[in-house]
Write an enzyme that holds these catalytic residues in place. Structure first.
Site, PDB file in Angstrom:
ATOM      1  N   ASP A  48       0.835  -1.744  -0.445  1.00 22.11           N
ATOM      2  CA  ASP A  48       0.055  -0.132   0.083  1.00 22.11           C
ATOM      3  C   ASP A  48       0.994   1.498   0.075  1.00 22.11           C
ATOM      4  O   ASP A  48       0.797   2.209  -0.835  1.00 22.11           O
ATOM      5  CB  ASP A  48      -0.534  -0.327   1.423  1.00 22.11           C
ATOM      6  CG  ASP A  48      -1.663   1.394   1.279  1.00 22.11           C
ATOM      7  OD1 ASP A  48      -2.783   1.182   0.259  1.00 22.11           O
ATOM      8  OD2 ASP A  48      -1.353   2.443   2.402  1.00 22.11           O
ATOM      9  N   GLU A 120      -2.215  -5.654  -3.415  1.00 14.27           N
ATOM     10  CA  GLU A 120      -1.106  -4.651  -2.919  1.00 14.27           C
ATOM     11  C   GLU A 120       0.169  -5.432  -2.301  1.00 14.27           C
ATOM     12  O   GLU A 120       0.971  -4.592  -2.292  1.00 14.27           O
ATOM     13  CB  GLU A 120      -1.993  -3.841  -1.782  1.00 14.27           C
ATOM     14  CG  GLU A 120      -2.653  -2.896  -1.934  1.00 14.27           C
ATOM     15  CD  GLU A 120      -3.358  -1.914  -1.012  1.00 14.27           C
ATOM     16  OE1 GLU A 120      -3.772  -0.838  -1.569  1.00 14.27           O
ATOM     17  OE2 GLU A 120      -3.715  -2.666  -0.401  1.00 14.27           O
TER      18      GLU A 120
END
Length: 227
Positions: A48, A120
């Protein structure tokens, strides 16, 4: 060197440590069937942040004349969960997710949340297996031309605006939306909307609110009209 897998070909990176790739694809539910497995939550946390740096840098370079507010909004749009899930589907991740049999039987591998996390985590895994320049190159390949992606996403997020712009360009009156049906109890209403362009219904859609139903109808009309 081991043969590169189809997924690695799509990503544009061959893992030196295949265990990282396995971990990136491992949903937390997998531990129910395989207690010794390592899930992808830590890699998701890392990915992320790496993705955030990539998008901030790429948007900064792509829009040299835009102010912070525009860049921040663009970054948020391109990092939204449903959009990352879309990228995961483009990579054909759903069948590759490692999760419990129970979770898979409930179509857990098709859910946006699981796909977003896996995407992610995959970015985090590439970063740990290589470096940021390599990860940047991979992400550039996955996103493609960023302004084009952003334009398409903005149109997806605002289908009513896109449809209205098109009708104006055609010299037509603005689209007319009509709620044609309401069903369900007060706490769980479902609305059905239709949209007419130049006097003809071109799309319909359902949603939990009138606004959502109208947006779905607008997307339907955009597809019908080939906009």
């Amino acid at each position: 060197m081991a043969e590169i897998s189809p997924l690695e070909q799509r990503i544009g990176h061959q893992f030196r440590d295949p265990a990282l790739l396995t971990q990136a694809l491992t949903h937390s539910s997998r531990l129910q069937d395989e207690p010794e497995a390592i899930d992808n939550q830590r890699l998701e946390f890392l990915g992320d942040s790496v993705l955030g740096v990539f998008l901030a840098e790429a948007l900064y370079q792509a829009y040299p004349d835009e102010r912070e507010g525009h860049l921040a909004r663009a970054k948020s749009i391109l990092a939204k969960g449903d959009f990352l899930a879309q990228l995961a589907r483009e990579l054909d991740l759903p069948p590759l997710l490692r999760m419990s049999e129970a979770e898979r039987s409930m179509d857990g591998h098709l859910r946006d949340a699981a796909l977003e996390d896996a995407f992610e985590a995959l970015i985090g895994a590439v970063y740990l297996d290589s470096d940021f320049p390599t990860t940047r190159t991979c992400l550039q390949g996955l996103y493609g031309d960023l302004p084009t992606r952003l334009e398409k996403r903005l149109a997806h997020d605002n289908p009513k605006g896109r449809l209205q712009e098109w009708t104006q360009a055609q010299g037509q009156e603005q689209p007319i939306y009509t709620i044609v049906n309401e069903t369900g109890p007060g706490h769980a209403r479902e609305f059905t909307a239709e949209v007419a362009v130049a006097g003809e219904v071109q799309g319909s859609g359902q949603g939990a609110s009138k606004k959502e139903a109208e947006e779905v109808a607008a997307r339907s009309a955009i597809k019908q009209l080939g906009i």
